[in-house]
Design a protein around this motif. Structure first.
Motif, PDB file in Angstrom:
ATOM      1  N   ALA A 118       0.818  -1.207   0.000  1.00 20.76           N
ATOM      2  CA  ALA A 118       0.000   0.000   0.000  1.00 20.76           C
ATOM      3  C   ALA A 118       0.860   1.269   0.000  1.00 20.76           C
ATOM      4  N   ARG A 119       0.309   2.330  -0.559  1.00 22.12           N
ATOM      5  CA  ARG A 119       0.863   3.688  -0.448  1.00 22.12           C
ATOM      6  C   ARG A 119       2.043   3.948  -1.373  1.00 22.12           C
ATOM      7  N   ALA A 120       2.349   3.035  -2.296  1.00 22.85           N
ATOM      8  CA  ALA A 120       3.511   3.240  -3.160  1.00 22.85           C
ATOM      9  C   ALA A 120       3.373   4.475  -4.034  1.00 22.85           C
ATOM     10  N   GLN A 121       2.164   4.707  -4.561  1.00 23.01           N
ATOM     11  CA  GLN A 121       1.991   5.820  -5.489  1.00 23.01           C
ATOM     12  C   GLN A 121       2.358   7.141  -4.826  1.00 23.01           C
ATOM     13  N   GLU A 122       1.804   7.392  -3.649  1.00 28.19           N
ATOM     14  CA  GLU A 122       2.037   8.684  -2.992  1.00 28.19           C
ATOM     15  C   GLU A 122       3.436   8.783  -2.390  1.00 28.19           C
ATOM     16  N   LEU A 123       3.930   7.686  -1.807  1.00 28.64           N
ATOM     17  CA  LEU A 123       5.210   7.758  -1.115  1.00 28.64           C
ATOM     18  C   LEU A 123       6.415   7.719  -2.047  1.00 28.64           C
ATOM     19  N   LEU A 124       6.288   7.049  -3.199  1.00 29.68           N
ATOM     20  CA  LEU A 124       7.457   6.880  -4.065  1.00 29.68           C
ATOM     21  C   LEU A 124       7.204   7.300  -5.505  1.00 29.68           C
ATOM     22  N   LEU A 125       6.227   6.707  -6.153  1.00 33.12           N
ATOM     23  CA  LEU A 125       6.095   6.852  -7.600  1.00 33.12           C
ATOM     24  C   LEU A 125       5.762   8.274  -8.032  1.00 33.12           C
ATOM     25  N   ASP A 126       4.946   8.974  -7.253  1.00 35.38           N
ATOM     26  CA  ASP A 126       4.599  10.354  -7.614  1.00 35.38           C
ATOM     27  C   ASP A 126       5.795  11.289  -7.556  1.00 35.38           C
ATOM     28  N   HIS A 127       6.870  10.876  -6.909  1.00 35.79           N
ATOM     29  CA  HIS A 127       8.059  11.723  -6.787  1.00 35.79           C
ATOM     30  C   HIS A 127       9.090  11.444  -7.878  1.00 35.79           C
ATOM     31  N   LEU A 128       8.764  10.532  -8.791  1.00 39.92           N
ATOM     32  CA  LEU A 128       9.658  10.191  -9.896  1.00 39.92           C
ATOM     33  C   LEU A 128       9.075  10.688 -11.212  1.00 39.92           C
ATOM     34  N   PRO A 129       9.918  10.954 -12.210  1.00 42.56           N
ATOM     35  CA  PRO A 129       9.404  11.272 -13.548  1.00 42.56           C
ATOM     36  C   PRO A 129       8.787  10.017 -14.166  1.00 42.56           C
ATOM     37  N   PRO A 130       8.013  10.148 -15.242  1.00 40.88           N
ATOM     38  CA  PRO A 130       7.384   8.968 -15.853  1.00 40.88           C
ATOM     39  C   PRO A 130       8.383   7.891 -16.258  1.00 40.88           C
ATOM     40  N   VAL A 131       9.554   8.304 -16.765  1.00 42.56           N
ATOM     41  CA  VAL A 131      10.586   7.352 -17.158  1.00 42.56           C
ATOM     42  C   VAL A 131      11.909   7.756 -16.518  1.00 42.56           C
ATOM     43  N   VAL A 132      12.559   6.818 -15.857  1.00 39.47           N
ATOM     44  CA  VAL A 132      13.903   7.026 -15.327  1.00 39.47           C
ATOM     45  C   VAL A 132      14.852   6.241 -16.228  1.00 39.47           C
ATOM     46  N   HIS A 133      15.685   6.960 -16.977  1.00 36.59           N
ATOM     47  CA  HIS A 133      16.587   6.328 -17.943  1.00 36.59           C
ATOM     48  C   HIS A 133      18.015   6.420 -17.419  1.00 36.59           C
ATOM     49  N   ILE A 134      18.683   5.296 -17.313  1.00 36.58           N
ATOM     50  CA  ILE A 134      20.070   5.253 -16.858  1.00 36.58           C
ATOM     51  C   ILE A 134      20.949   4.762 -18.010  1.00 36.58           C
ATOM     52  N   PRO A 135      21.652   5.674 -18.705  1.00 35.60           N
ATOM     53  CA  PRO A 135      22.542   5.243 -19.791  1.00 35.60           C
ATOM     54  C   PRO A 135      23.742   4.469 -19.254  1.00 35.60           C
ATOM     55  N   ALA A 136      24.253   3.550 -20.052  1.00 34.47           N
ATOM     56  CA  ALA A 136      25.360   2.697 -19.621  1.00 34.47           C
ATOM     57  C   ALA A 136      26.619   3.494 -19.327  1.00 34.47           C
ATOM     58  N   GLY A 137      26.843   4.580 -20.045  1.00 37.46           N
ATOM     59  CA  GLY A 137      28.074   5.341 -19.864  1.00 37.46           C
ATOM     60  C   GLY A 137      28.055   6.285 -18.690  1.00 37.46           C
TER      61      GLY A 137
END
Length: 315
Positions: A118-137
């Motif tokens: 429970a509560r993932a949306q408000e506690l974590l996901l709403d604080h992130l952008p829609p896509v988190v992209h981590i390039p290899a370099g």
């Protein structure tokens, strides 16, 4: 524990690995909106990621990974002109843990998702952008590559407990991805995640999470963070979006709500554990934050299947 560890633990974070994707030539696969947080990693080759609602595609190279923090349909493709096929039937025909698209094996993707309580949306996901992209370099991306390589090894060797080990490694990868994201793009985070990017605020947050039942004052936190009271209050408010003591109240209530859902502890026991001197003071604070008295909140909670029980096709 630190704030990131606390929140991921509170949310009962779990990793779930899916069928991989091998592709070659001209190809495109269309996915429905996933449950939970989707992740994919390009282990070989390159492709494009298109997410509904984003203006342009994201180019993914070998070693790149991404998190899809919103429930949106998305497409993986070799090029913009490739005609997509639906993921469901494609992954239903998967063999030996791999689905195939196009012709050849130029591209290999490993993926899965993270489910939460429970509560993932408000506690974590709403604080992130829609896509988190981590390039290899990216600097320090070696940690993510290590986790991905270890996941690949577990899935390839099929030794006892390999799936369980790989899913735990996926959670390790999530922690590293969030760390790297905050280091690379701190301006995209909000709330407590944004607070972790400010050294003074991060120190105060760590103190609050380390001993939430302590009778903290802003002056105490300022001394811990080695800044003035006014400086801490201003920086905490500007990054986190609320004052230190308001944040502490909400975190205490989150901890109390979990105990109400998961344990038979009395209200008095829970009140004392999260820093309230009496059951009545706790009840007033709980109702002010949640809109529901703690006793009613507990009665409303029924055992439910988390996102972990919902099947998602492929990747």
């Amino acid at each position: 524990m630190d704030p990131l560890e606390d929140v991921l633990t509170l949310l009962e974070t779990r990793g779930h690995l899916s069928v991989g994707l091998v592709a070659g030539g001209r190809w495109a696969v269309r996915f429905e909106a996933p449950e939970g947080v989707k992740f994919n990693a390009v282990r070989r080759g390159s492709c494009l990621l298109e997410v509904d609602g984003l203006d342009k595609p994201i180019a993914l190279g070998e070693g790149d990974c991404y998190l899809l923090a919103r429930q949106r349909p998305f497409t993986l493709r070799s090029d913009p002109q490739a005609e997509p096929v639906p993921a469901g039937p494609l992954f239903a025909r998967a063999e030996q843990g791999l689905a195939r698209a196009g012709e050849g094996d130029d591209v290999l993707l490993r993926g899965g998702r993270f489910s939460f309580g429970a509560r993932a949306q408000e506690l974590l996901l709403d604080h992130l952008p829609p896509v988190v992209h981590i390039p290899a370099g990216t600097r320090h991306a070696e940690t993510v590559r290590w986790a991905l390589a270890a996941i690949d090894e577990e899935l390839t060797r099929h030794e006892m407990g390999s799936t369980l080990v790989a899913e735990h490694l996926a959670v390790v990868m999530l922690v590293h991805v969030l760390r790297l994201h905050l280091a690379r793009e701190p301006h995209t985070a909000t709330g407590w995640l944004a607070g972790l990017t400010d050294p003074a605020v991060a120190t105060a947050l760590a103190a609050l999470h380390r001993t939430p039942a302590h009778p903290w004052t802003v002056a105490d936190l300022a001394r811990t963070a080695a800044v003035s009271r006014s400086t801490l209050a201003a920086r905490f408010k500007s990054t986190v979006g609320q004052g230190p003591l308001e944040y502490l109240t909400h975190w205490r209530i989150e901890l109390a709500a979990r105990r109400l859902r998961a344990t038979p502890d009395t209200l008095a026991t829970i009140a004392h554990a999260v820093g309230y001197g009496s059951e009545s003071a706790f009840s007033v604070a709980f109702k002010r934050v949640t809109g529901t008295p703690p006793g009613d909140y507990r009665r409303q909670q029924i055992p439910t299947l988390s996102n972990a029980a919902i099947a998602v096709p492929g990747l």
